[in-house]
Design an enzyme around this catalytic site. Structure first.
Site, short mmCIF file in Angstrom:
data_model
loop_
_atom_site.label_atom_id
_atom_site.label_comp_id
_atom_site.label_asym_id
_atom_site.label_seq_id
_atom_site.Cartn_x
_atom_site.Cartn_y
_atom_site.Cartn_z
N THR A 138 0.84 -1.20 0.00
CA THR A 138 0.00 0.00 0.00
C THR A 138 0.87 1.25 0.00
O THR A 138 0.68 2.16 -0.81
CB THR A 138 -0.94 -0.01 1.22
OG1 THR A 138 -1.62 -1.28 1.24
CG2 THR A 138 -1.96 1.10 1.14
N LYS B 49 6.49 10.53 21.31
CA LYS B 49 6.65 11.44 22.46
C LYS B 49 5.31 11.80 23.06
O LYS B 49 5.22 12.65 23.94
CB LYS B 49 7.35 12.72 22.01
CG LYS B 49 8.69 12.52 21.37
CD LYS B 49 9.24 13.89 20.93
CE LYS B 49 10.19 13.75 19.76
NZ LYS B 49 10.35 15.01 19.03
N1 CP Z 1 -2.59 -5.37 0.72
C1 CP Z 1 -1.95 -4.64 1.66
O1 CP Z 1 -2.56 -3.80 2.34
O2 CP Z 1 -0.63 -4.94 1.76
P1 CP Z 1 0.39 -4.18 2.73
O3 CP Z 1 -0.03 -4.46 4.15
O4 CP Z 1 1.75 -4.71 2.38
O5 CP Z 1 0.26 -2.71 2.44
#
Ligand code: CP
Length: 307
Positions: A52, A80
């Site tokens: 993503t 923090k």
């Molecule tokens: N499909 C998907 O959300 O993959 P990632 O968690 O690698 O972003």
């Protein structure tokens, strides 16, 4: 064009979904341009990601924009004690658009409310993953030449899987037949079953991933059992290996059936499936760049065809 956030797939109606898919098709043919020249996009990932984040960042880079952000909240002032509200208000000073993944359900909606720029939800807890849904729909359209009237089988963690929740919500516009294959512990939540009932969607729930279900499917959507969503690790251990798709199970499949998976996979698709003509999950991830170029330009009110 108006600027707008994408927090949940429910923010889009059928014609908006179809318009975004058309736009994704345009970007597949024209992935490189200067449409985002002078724009800054912030990617704030409070949870891990490979596809993503990197496909959003690829999408921005290929459109000539710039990316700021973090892939590990521990390196931000969140560590923090800075609140999400303050973080979003600060980043709104720097960027034209925020892409955010967060472990809390509703975090993206909150960010869209308190921030000064559009927010794209890159996954909020077990709730929603709307950009994943757009790339899933684009993958379905590309492989089946339609979305309407397909038999779609979702397998695995249907309780916590935000990708299946978002996808099911979008599919309500396209008259699918839905098969839900899961253990009792990880069944599709009641609200999504209700969504099927309210929208006249034929659905079937199974605990067995049977040859009959595979033979009937146009799309099999495998999902990972997500260890990070379980508070009791023993519960996870009980269900983690229940469904593994192996090549020998595909003999009964329709020739054009395609297997999708949002990835990462752990062991729910055996690697012997990878070179089968039914496997589409790596191409599906590539489609994420085009779908996200479509979403980003829409969020910023940029029409690629108007330039
Ligand atoms: N499909 C998907 O959300 O993959 P990632 O968690 O690698 O972003």
């Amino acid at each position: 064009m108006e600027k707008e956030s994408l927090v949940a797939i429910d923010d889009l109606n059928r014609s908006e979904i179809l318009a975004l898919l058309e736009r994704a098709r345009y970007f597949e043919q024209h992935p490189n341009s200067r449409l985002l020249e002078g724009r800054v996009v912030a990617t704030l990932f409070f949870e891990p990601s490979t596809r993503t984040r990197l496909s959003f960042e690829t999408a921005v880079n290929r459109l000539g924009g710039r990316v700021i952000g973090f892939s590990d909240a521990a390196t931000s002032s969140t560590s923090k004690g800075e609140t999400l509200k303050d973080t979003i208000k600060m980043v709104s000073n720097y960027a034209d658009l925020i892409v955010m993944r967060h472990h809390l359900e509703g975090a993206a909606r909150y960010a869209a409310e308190v921030g000064g720029v559009p927010v794209i939800n890159a996954g909020d807890g077990a709730n929603q993953h709307p950009s994943q849904t757009m790339l899933d729909l684009y993958s379905i359209l590309k492989t089946q030449d339609k979305i309407e009237g397909l038999t779609i089988t979702m397998v695995g963690d249907l309780k916590y899987g935000r990708t299946v929740h978002s996808l099911l919500q979008a599919l309500r516009f396209f008259k699918p037949i839905m098969n839900f294959v899961s253990s009792h512990e990880l069944q599709m939540p009641r609200e999504y079953i209700q969504l099927c009932e309210e929208n006249g969607i034929e659905y079937h729930e199974y605990t067995e991933f049977s040859p009959e279900v595979i033979a009937a499917s146009d799309i099999i959507y495998m999902t990972r059992v997500q260890r990070e969503r379980f508070s009791d690790i023993m519960e996870y251990e009980k269900v983690k290996n229940l469904y593994t798709l192996r090549r020998s199970m595909l003999d009964v499949a329709k020739p054009n059936m395609r297997i999708l998976h949002p990835l990462p996979r752990v062991n729910e698709i055996d690697i012997d499936v990878d070179d089968s003509s039914h496997a589409y999950y790596f191409e599906q991830a590539r489609n994420g760049v085009y779908a996200r170029q479509a979403i980003i330009t829409k969020a910023l009110g940029i029409d690629p065809l108007a330039k």
